[in-house]
Design an enzyme around this catalytic site. Structure first.
Site, PDB file in Angstrom:
ATOM      1  N   ASP A 112       0.801  -1.157  -0.139  1.00 56.42           N
ATOM      2  CA  ASP A 112       0.027   0.070   0.182  1.00 56.42           C
ATOM      3  C   ASP A 112       0.995   1.263  -0.127  1.00 56.42           C
ATOM      4  O   ASP A 112       2.290   1.299   0.319  1.00 56.42           O
ATOM      5  CB  ASP A 112      -0.875   0.156   1.350  1.00 56.42           C
ATOM      6  CG  ASP A 112      -1.843  -1.175   1.275  1.00 56.42           C
ATOM      7  OD1 ASP A 112      -2.018  -1.573   0.207  1.00 56.42           O
ATOM      8  OD2 ASP A 112      -2.116  -1.345   2.329  1.00 56.42           O
TER       9      ASP A 112
HETATM   10  N1  URA Z   1      -1.063  -5.853   3.975  1.00 57.42           N
HETATM   11  C1  URA Z   1      -1.637  -4.743   3.923  1.00 57.42           C
HETATM   12  O1  URA Z   1      -2.758  -4.457   4.546  1.00 57.42           O
HETATM   13  N2  URA Z   1      -0.895  -3.725   3.090  1.00 57.42           N
HETATM   14  C2  URA Z   1      -0.035  -3.959   2.686  1.00 57.42           C
HETATM   15  O2  URA Z   1       0.737  -3.053   2.062  1.00 57.42           O
HETATM   16  C3  URA Z   1       0.705  -5.221   2.683  1.00 57.42           C
HETATM   17  C4  URA Z   1       0.021  -6.338   3.198  1.00 57.42           C
END
Ligand code: URA
Length: 256
Positions: A112
């Site tokens: 993310d």
């Molecule tokens: N899980 C998440 O919620 N975000 C990420 O960036 C990676 C794994």
């Protein structure tokens, strides 16, 4: 050897890849008489190379590798995409120098925008595809902070598997696969290792147990640990044993 037996490679491609030059820079370099193959000066960019020759540029021996493998410490604020994916967004490829971008690396999987830490970047599509395949069960470890704090019961639920709204092809609820979770005595931070890669998976897992992720950083992928000496926004090449872990991920060696 760069290719299967019988394959050939043009000298200008060889020089452009191994010396990080554009194809036209490589051709100019060859025509300028700076390249030798097995100690013979070669000025023909179209010469065919088999891969077992000794190729030098200005007397320095070059080595050719079809693929590049990079470890990037992703800072917050960047999306895990290539430069042409979303205009106006900062993308992780901006953190690599132009000579590397010519080799067309892409991020293996997505973090993310606000997640930091380890991203492998490569142009080895087959290995990336294997590492990301749901059937490969490649382990990814994240360091987290959360609020409200995680109780022992919530930790145990995360470890067993929780309902994050995923369903199978018949519409039946699916639990997340077993995870490994360690937490501090307050339950406010720890590490979680998962073998799946669903969208926002860890955030959704914490929501499912009544908590919320307040920071998330990936510290390991397929047994490759983020180099702690790599500052956020910096990259380095994977070392041979790390490349071996990455290219063998999904061949039954990289699970938990
Ligand atoms: N899980 C998440 O919620 N975000 C990420 O960036 C990676 C794994």
């Amino acid at each position: 050897m760069y290719a299967s037996e019988g394959d050939v490679l043009r000298l200008d491609k060889y020089i452009s890849v191994s010396a990080a030059l554009t194809r036209s820079e490589s051709q100019r370099t060859i025509r300028a008489g700076r390249v030798a193959v097995n100690n013979t000066l070669i000025r023909d960019p179209a010469m065919h190379i088999r891969g077992d020759e000794c190729v030098t540029l200005d007397g320095n021996v070059l080595s050719y590798s079809e693929f590049i493998y990079i470890m990037l410490n992703k800072p917050a604020g960047y999306i895990s995409a290539t430069e042409d994916a979303r205009p106006g967004e900062r993308v992780v490829t901006e953190l690599l120098p132009p000579e590397l971008l010519r080799r067309k690396p892409f991020p293996v999987g997505r973090l993310d925008r606000d997640t930091t830490g380890l991203i492998i970047m490569t142009n080895d599509g087959a290995s990336a595809h294997r590492a990301l395949s749901p059937n490969s069960h490649v382990a990814k470890t994240y360091r987290f902070t959360c609020s409200p704090t995680l109780s022992k019961e919530s930790k145990a639920m995360l470890e067993r598997g929780v309902d994050i709204g995923e369903v199978d092809s018949l519409g039946r609820s699916l639990l997340t696969a077993p995870a490994i979770v360690t937490i501090n005595s307050l339950g406010s931070e720890g590490e979680i290792t998962i073998t799946e890669g669903k969208f926002h998976q860890i955030k959704r897992m914490f929501t499912a147990v009544g908590s919320k992720i307040t920071s998330l950083s990936r510290v390991s992928f397929a047994g490759i640990a983020l180099d702690e000496s790599l500052p956020a926004g910096e990259w380095r090449y994977l070392m041979p044993e790390e490349i071996e872990k990455f290219t063998s991920a999904g061949r039954g060696k990289a699970g938990m």
